[in-house]
Write a protein that holds these residues in place. Sequence first.
Motif, PDB file in Angstrom:
ATOM      1  N   THR A  28      61.131   6.986  25.865  1.00 32.75           N
ATOM      2  CA  THR A  28      59.678   6.811  25.758  1.00 32.75           C
ATOM      3  C   THR A  28      59.112   7.605  24.582  1.00 32.75           C
ATOM      4  O   THR A  28      58.165   7.147  23.924  1.00 32.75           O
ATOM      5  CB  THR A  28      58.991   7.230  27.060  1.00 32.75           C
ATOM      6  N   CYS A  31      59.792   5.577  21.497  1.00 27.51           N
ATOM      7  CA  CYS A  31      58.881   4.427  21.419  1.00 27.51           C
ATOM      8  C   CYS A  31      57.499   4.849  20.946  1.00 27.51           C
ATOM      9  O   CYS A  31      56.813   4.103  20.238  1.00 27.51           O
ATOM     10  CB  CYS A  31      58.779   3.748  22.777  1.00 27.51           C
ATOM     11  N   SER A  32      57.073   6.063  21.326  1.00 23.83           N
ATOM     12  CA  SER A  32      55.756   6.540  20.911  1.00 23.83           C
ATOM     13  C   SER A  32      55.705   6.845  19.424  1.00 23.83           C
ATOM     14  O   SER A  32      54.635   6.792  18.804  1.00 23.83           O
ATOM     15  CB  SER A  32      55.377   7.793  21.706  1.00 23.83           C
ATOM     16  N   ARG A  35      57.356   1.886  15.795  1.00 20.56           N
ATOM     17  CA  ARG A  35      56.666   0.637  16.067  1.00 20.56           C
ATOM     18  C   ARG A  35      57.444  -0.168  17.091  1.00 20.56           C
ATOM     19  O   ARG A  35      58.611  -0.480  16.901  1.00 20.56           O
ATOM     20  CB  ARG A  35      56.502  -0.175  14.790  1.00 20.56           C
ATOM     21  N   VAL A  36      56.783  -0.505  18.191  1.00 22.83           N
ATOM     22  CA  VAL A  36      57.384  -1.333  19.238  1.00 22.83           C
ATOM     23  C   VAL A  36      56.391  -2.435  19.583  1.00 22.83           C
ATOM     24  O   VAL A  36      55.253  -2.452  19.113  1.00 22.83           O
ATOM     25  CB  VAL A  36      57.727  -0.498  20.491  1.00 22.83           C
ATOM     26  N   ASP A  38      53.641  -4.709  21.557  1.00 22.27           N
ATOM     27  CA  ASP A  38      52.426  -4.308  22.277  1.00 22.27           C
ATOM     28  C   ASP A  38      52.691  -4.212  23.781  1.00 22.27           C
ATOM     29  O   ASP A  38      52.147  -3.335  24.463  1.00 22.27           O
ATOM     30  CB  ASP A  38      51.309  -5.325  22.008  1.00 22.27           C
ATOM     31  N   SER A  41      54.541  -0.960  24.466  1.00 26.96           N
ATOM     32  CA  SER A  41      53.639   0.170  24.271  1.00 26.96           C
ATOM     33  C   SER A  41      52.655   0.293  25.427  1.00 26.96           C
ATOM     34  O   SER A  41      52.395   1.392  25.931  1.00 26.96           O
ATOM     35  CB  SER A  41      52.875  -0.006  22.958  1.00 26.96           C
ATOM     36  N   SER A  42      52.138  -0.842  25.902  1.00 24.37           N
ATOM     37  CA  SER A  42      51.206  -0.826  27.036  1.00 24.37           C
ATOM     38  C   SER A  42      51.903  -0.355  28.308  1.00 24.37           C
ATOM     39  O   SER A  42      51.327   0.389  29.114  1.00 24.37           O
ATOM     40  CB  SER A  42      50.620  -2.224  27.236  1.00 24.37           C
TER      41      SER A  42
END
Length: 484
Positions: A28, A31-32, A35-36, A38, A41-42
Motif C-alpha cells: 500500500t 501504491c501511494s 501511479r496506479v 483510480d 487508489s480508491s
Amino acid sequence: MPELTSCAASSTGTPQSQQAPDLFSDFTDWCSNNRVSDALSSAIVSFRQKRDVNRKLHRYVAARLGLNRTEGKAWLETTQKYYLHRLADGEAYPPLRHHIVESDVIEDLWKTKLEDEPLKEPRQDRRPLHRLQPERLQLMIAEDEDAILIDADDGSIIAVVMRGVTGPDCEKEFLGWATAAIKDGILGRRSIRRDDPGMMVQSGYTPGSRHKPLFNWVRNLVEPNQCSPEFLASSDYAASCLLAVCWNICCARLPAEVMDDWVKFLQDNKIPVLDAGVAMVGTRGDYTIQFGDESVTFHDAELAPGTALLNWNYARFGYQFFHIFRGTKDVCRAIHFECPPHTYAIQWITERTHGTPYGGHFYIASYGVRILNTTDTLIAWRPKDFHGTSLAAFSPYTVLAPEDPHPSGPSPPYAQSGVCLTASQRMGNIKARYLRSFKAKQAQGARVGNTRFRKRWTAEDEAAEEAAKEFVEQMVAGIMEAIE
C-alpha cells in the motif's frame, strides 16, 4: 507491610514475539508513492479509513475493559484496605461444613432438596443448613465497594475485591456476550460437583480422572450427540477468548503478589494456554470478543492459563476437606480446605440478575468476611482459607436457561454467572508425564507444528472452505472468459 505493586509493574510478563514483515503495508505504501489505477487508489483510501476506525475502536475497548497496564498502580493506591486478624479454626464464621442461608425464603426453597433427597455422590456427607448471623462477621464488603483485605499479622493479601471491572454501561456492550459465552460453554457439559447447587463446568485442559490420568482437552459431555461439533468448537473458542480478557484484566490491575504467584506456577509446570483445544505452541495469540455490534480482535496478546471453570448459580457449602484427625472423637474429624498448586484463585461474575436479599454471596470464613456479589465483580482470594458461597433464592429444580421458571423461585428467574481461574493440584504432575511422552515421540521422528489460536476445524468449516474455493474458481473462469 511492603508496598503493593501492580502486576504490570513487575517483570513477569512474556516477551513480545518477533513480528513477520508486513508485505501488505509495503504494497500500500508503494501504491501511494506511484501511479496506479483510480480503482486501486480508491480502494487503498477506503482501507486506510476503515483501519483507522478499527484502531480507534480497539483503543476505546481496551480502555473500557481496563486492559491498560499503566492504570493498575493507581487503582491499588486509591483502593480501601482492611487489616484483619485470622480467626481460629474452631471460630471460623460461617461455620464449616454448612450450607449458608440468608433468609427464610431461601431456606424453604432448599430444605427438602438438601436434607431429604439422595446424594449423587455417596462418598459425600450431607451438610446441614446454617442461618446467617450477621453480627458474628468481622467485615462486610458492600455492593459498590472496592477493597483489598490484608492479614494484620503477616501483611499478606487475603483477598482483592474489584467492582465494575469493565466500567459503566458495559452490561449491554460486553457483559451480555460474556454471559452468553458462559452459558454456551456450560450447555451439554457435566458439572464437576454434582451434589452442589448450580453448575460448575471445567473448561480447558485437564489431568483426567484419578483412576485414569490423561492430559488432554476436557471431555465432559453429558450426551455425546446433544451438541453439534460446530457448536462445541465455537463455544470452546468463545470461552477461551472470554477468559483471555479476564486474564489480561488481572495482569493489568491486580497486585503483583497475586499475579506473580500465577505466573510462577504456569512457568514452573509449563501449563499450556487456553487455546480452544487446538494444541497451539506458545503463550500469545489473537483473541476476538464482541463489544456492542462490533467484533474486536486483540493481536499478539497473552492468553489465559489452560484450565478454568465456568459457573452458573453455583453455591459451595464451604470447604474442601482433608482428614488430619482421623479416629479422634473429641475434635472435628473433617477440617477441610482447597489446596490448589497456586496461592490465589480468581472469580469474575459477569451477570447477577437480582439484588442482595436473594443470596448467593461470597464468604471468607477464616476471617469472618462477607462479600456481596454484584454484576461485573472480580474477587481474588486464597482457596486455602475457609470459604464458600451462600445459597441463592432460586429453586433447586430450575434448569439452565429455563423456559418455564419454577413457581417457587423469583420471576424473572435468578441467575448468577461467572468464570474462575484455578487449577487442579494434579495438573503439574500429569503435565510433566505428558511432556516426557511428547519428547520421546519427537525423538522418534514425530512432526510437531505450531498451531495458531483459532476455533477448532469442523465439518462445517470444511464445507465452507470448499464453497469458497468453488466460488473463486467460478469467478476466475468468468474473468478469463470475458478477457478471451
